[in-house]
Motif scaffolding. Structure first.
Motif, PDB file in Angstrom:
ATOM      1  N   UNK A   1      -3.447  -1.426  24.294  1.00 54.89           N
ATOM      2  CA  UNK A   1      -3.173  -0.144  24.283  1.00 54.89           C
ATOM      3  C   UNK A   1      -2.563   0.127  22.795  1.00 54.89           C
ATOM      4  N   UNK A   2      -2.759   1.128  22.279  1.00 58.69           N
ATOM      5  CA  UNK A   2      -2.232   1.114  20.743  1.00 58.69           C
ATOM      6  C   UNK A   2      -0.707   1.143  20.689  1.00 58.69           C
ATOM      7  N   UNK A   3      -0.084   0.388  19.577  1.00 57.41           N
ATOM      8  CA  UNK A   3       1.289   0.363  19.244  1.00 57.41           C
ATOM      9  C   UNK A   3       1.728   1.107  18.202  1.00 57.41           C
ATOM     10  N   UNK A   4       2.934   1.708  17.983  1.00 54.30           N
ATOM     11  CA  UNK A   4       3.470   2.327  16.723  1.00 54.30           C
ATOM     12  C   UNK A   4       4.026   1.249  16.064  1.00 54.30           C
ATOM     13  N   UNK A   5       3.453   1.009  14.956  1.00 48.24           N
ATOM     14  CA  UNK A   5       4.129   0.006  13.956  1.00 48.24           C
ATOM     15  C   UNK A   5       3.915   0.268  12.389  1.00 48.24           C
ATOM     16  N   UNK A   6       4.693   0.164  11.682  1.00 45.38           N
ATOM     17  CA  UNK A   6       4.475   0.014  10.320  1.00 45.38           C
ATOM     18  C   UNK A   6       3.232  -1.073  10.085  1.00 45.38           C
ATOM     19  N   UNK A   7       2.249  -0.731   9.638  1.00 46.41           N
ATOM     20  CA  UNK A   7       1.171  -1.702   9.596  1.00 46.41           C
ATOM     21  C   UNK A   7       1.433  -2.990   8.576  1.00 46.41           C
ATOM     22  N   UNK A   8       1.877  -2.360   7.523  1.00 44.72           N
ATOM     23  CA  UNK A   8       2.276  -3.444   6.259  1.00 44.72           C
ATOM     24  C   UNK A   8       3.238  -4.551   6.767  1.00 44.72           C
ATOM     25  N   UNK A   9       4.387  -3.698   7.364  1.00 40.94           N
ATOM     26  CA  UNK A   9       5.376  -4.820   7.724  1.00 40.94           C
ATOM     27  C   UNK A   9       4.956  -5.725   8.911  1.00 40.94           C
ATOM     28  N   UNK A  10       4.130  -5.209   9.681  1.00 38.87           N
ATOM     29  CA  UNK A  10       3.800  -6.318  11.019  1.00 38.87           C
ATOM     30  C   UNK A  10       2.839  -7.373  10.108  1.00 38.87           C
ATOM     31  N   UNK A  11       2.104  -6.891   9.508  1.00 35.66           N
ATOM     32  CA  UNK A  11       1.068  -7.902   8.811  1.00 35.66           C
ATOM     33  C   UNK A  11       1.886  -8.891   7.826  1.00 35.66           C
ATOM     34  N   UNK A  12       2.877  -8.763   7.298  1.00 30.36           N
ATOM     35  CA  UNK A  12       3.670  -9.296   6.582  1.00 30.36           C
ATOM     36  C   UNK A  12       4.352 -10.635   7.645  1.00 30.36           C
TER      37      UNK A  12
END
Lengths: 505, 205
Positions: free
Chosen positions: A381-392
């Motif tokens: 399922x989709x998750x609500x995240x700050x993409x850049x932060x999670x990637x970091x």
């Protein structure tokens, strides 16, 4: 020998004080019930006996002598004068009384009446009062807060030890002086005056709060938070104020330091991540640029030859184009990282995000002679995240995982390849668990929580910030970055992202 | 002895960099052989092959520095030019300390690389020539008898025949005969030339 008349005896019985009447030889003629109670003798037992049996010490030994002297010379040391003496109970115990002795008028041979007022109770009351006063002082001094009482004019009436310690002054240097002018830091005096006035004028019994600095004798300012109440007399007239203050200088300093550390951490994190990224990026970009330069220079040389090999040159030109596109792709990825500096969170596919990370970490994997595998649950399922932060966070975890394995394999030929796996799976609640797994040495139990502390590092050149920042980022996503041992060995860092729930608009 | 052709060996894990280098070297008229990893190079390289090694510092598996170390252990004398994507000074210093011929940062001008390659090839040629020279001296030295060897050592120390005769307990005439054999076997035209030969092999283990 004749005793007192019956109406005198009746009168004696009515008084609360003990009364003993004796004749000129010291023999007891009357012994009222208050005396019975005081001395423990019944009147019948006391009558006729020498009054000295009620006395103690020197009085007892010298009484007859004093009596004789009086009778002979009229010189008295006791008559008409009250004094504190100690007397003796029937059981032998001694106690203090206030004694007045008078000669009974118109008696010959003379008779004397002794009035004995039991001072024990009074003393007890006094002693209790004194004890209470001491206790109160003790309470004041034991108090962990500063206590200051002033009159209406702000003149200090009382301070406790704690206040004296904070101000580094003796009581005498505070009491009797203006609180504000003596003890408050000059810059804060106007504020302290206003607070003092408000307190005096307030009709309320509620304590009022304020904060200001006091200046200690050595010139150091201490920051104190105060609660004050107005003191009132029986007619509800305000007579002064009582202040209780807490010295929060150290606490405030600790808070400031903590805040400073947090800010430092944030900026260092940005730098550290940027620095690590920059190193990776420069290597990544240099490869296609070097290839482009080589191909182009080779083409120029080949074209100068008398019979240029055109198919070879064409092939090189195609390679130049490919390598330029490769460089562009790297830059596009960097831009997507940097551009979203403060984007809002949005629901997105975590697996897609992880695939991008895999691309970004290709160099890292190569340098560590390792492989970055993905084990992704599809669909999530989709998750609500700050993409850049999670990637970091993921980049940081993967980087750590490669380093941890590098320590044991050290990238020598024949060593095991360093494998890192990013996995997603659904929890029972339908949320998405993301984990980064390696086959390195894992963590000793005592390090499991410590590694999340800022500035804690096991790497010689580590900042000790990567995991702390990662954890704070995940925390900001209402989740928690945690560690568990990987099976059969190695480390697993994981967090659970709540599935995005579509809200009806 | 047969002369092998000079080769530029390129070891780089990046396909594009490797192949572009090969083409660039070819365009400059050089013979290049390329390898995707250090172990691949080691398995195919013969120390007798003259040339130069162009080596990427950072590679998975065996890094460029580790390959250099391995070559040193094997006594391979091929000159090494390092290339790197990073301006990594400590790495450069380490490489130079271990005898690297030069260090280049990617991307580079073709002429910079070609000049260095050319210089390295020249040095390799000279080195191999020297090596051949000392090899020959050693061969001749090995043909001397023990007594001739003793005479050679004493005369190259500057001793006259009479002193050598005294040291060895033989007649001066005998020394003269041995000495003539030494000069002949060593193909030395003079005592000075003989001394130069001994110094050459002393320098070149």
């Amino acid at each position: 020998m004749s005793g007192p008349t019956t109406d005198v005896l009746a009168l004696l019985e009515a008084t609360f004080d003990a009364v003993v009447i004796m004749d000129d030889r010291g023999r007891i003629l009357a012994f009222n019930s208050a005396a019975e109670e005081m001395f423990g003798y019944r009147a019948a037992d006391a009558l006729g006996r020498n009054v000295s049996m009620l006395m103690t010490g020197a009085d007892r030994l010298a009484h007859d002598e004093h009596l004789l002297r009086y009778l002979a010379t009229g010189e008295s040391r006791v008559l008409g004068r009250g004094r504190d003496v100690r007397v003796r109970h029937r059981d032998g115990s001694e106690f203090p009384v206030f004694l007045t002795v008078a000669r009974i008028p118109r008696t010959d041979p003379p008779q004397f009446a002794g009035y004995l007022h039991d001072t024990t109770l009074r003393r007890k009351a006094l002693a209790t009062l004194e004890k209470e006063r001491q206790l109160n002082h003790l309470y004041l001094d034991l108090a962990q807060v500063m206590l200051v009482a002033t009159d209406r004019n702000g003149t200090v009436q009382l301070v406790n030890q704690r206040a004296g310690r904070v101000l580094r002054k003796q009581d005498g240097e505070i009491i009797g002086r203006s609180w504000i002018d003596t003890c408050v830091a000059p810059e804060d005096r106007p504020a302290a005056r206003t607070a003092f006035r408000n307190l005096l004028m307030s009709g309320s019994e509620e304590p009022q709060s304020c904060e200001y600095h006091v200046r200690a004798a050595d010139g150091e300012d201490r920051f104190v938070t105060w609660r004050g109440v107005a003191l009132r007399d029986g007619e509800n007239v305000t007579t002064g104020v009582m202040l209780s203050g807490e010295d929060i200088t150290d606490q405030r300093r600790a808070e400031m330091e903590a805040r400073g550390a947090q800010e430092r951490m944030n900026s260092v994190s940005r730098l550290a991540t940027m620095g690590e990224m920059a190193a990776g990026i420069s290597h990544e970009l240099n490869q296609p640029l070097a290839a482009i330069a080589n191909y182009a220079q080779a083409c120029a040389r080949l074209l100068r030859l008398p019979d240029p090999d055109l198919p070879e040159i064409t092939g090189a030109l195609e390679q130049i184009a490919n390598q330029a596109l490769r460089a562009g792709e790297i830059i596009r990825r960097i831009r997507s990282l940097v551009r979203n500096e403060d984007v809002r969170r949005e629901p997105l596919d975590i697996n897609g995000l992880i695939r991008e990370v895999q691309g970004l970490l290709a160099t890292d994997a190569r340098v560590h002679d390792g492989r970055l595998d993905l084990d992704l649950h599809e669909p999530t399922p989709p998750v609500t995240v700050d993409k850049v932060q999670i990637q970091q966070v993921l980049m940081n975890l993967v980087h750590n995982a490669f380093e941890a394995q590098g320590n044991i394999h050290s990238g020598t030929p024949g060593g095991e390849p360093a494998d890192v796996r990013i996995a997603t799976r659904l929890t029972d609640g339908g949320d998405v668990e993301v984990s980064v797994n390696d086959h390195g040495p894992g963590l000793a139990a005592e390090l499991e929580q410590k590694i999340f502390e800022p500035f804690f590092t096991t790497k010689p050149t580590g900042t000790g910030l990567g995991l702390a920042i990662s954890r704070s980022i995940i925390k900001a996503h209402a989740s928690r970055l945690d560690y568990r041992a990987n099976e059969p060995r190695g480390a697993c860092f994981y967090f659970v992202l709540p599935a995005h729930v579509e809200t009806p608009t | 002895m047969k002369e092998l052709p000079q080769t530029v060996f390129v070891v780089d894990d990046d396909d594009a960099v490797r192949n572009s280098l090969k083409l660039l070297l070819k365009s400059a008229g050089l013979h290049a052989e390329v390898f995707g990893s250090a172990p691949e190079f080691m398995s195919k390289y013969d120390a007798a092959q003259p040339g130069v090694l162009v080596l990427d510092v950072r590679m998975p598996g065996m890094s460029g520095l580790e390959l250099q170390h391995e070559l040193n252990l094997r006594g391979a004398a091929i000159p090494v030019i390092f290339i790197t994507g990073h301006g990594d000074i400590p790495m450069a210093v380490e490489a130079m300390q271990h005898g690297a011929f030069d260090f280049l940062q990617k991307p580079f001008r073709d002429q910079d690389l070609l000049d260095r390659v050319q210089r390295a090839l020249t040095r390799d040629t000279e080195y191999r020539a020297k090596l051949r020279h000392t090899d020959r001296i050693r061969e001749r030295l090995a043909s001397l008898s023990p007594r001739e060897r003793e005479v050679l050592e004493l005369v190259t120390q500057g001793k006259a025949n009479k002193m050598v005769a005294g040291d060895l307990g033989v007649s001066q005439r005998t020394v003269e005969i041995h000495r003539a054999h030494v000069m002949q076997k060593m193909e030395a035209g003079s005592l000075a030339e003989l001394v130069r030969m001994m110094m050459a092999i002393a320098r070149q283990p």
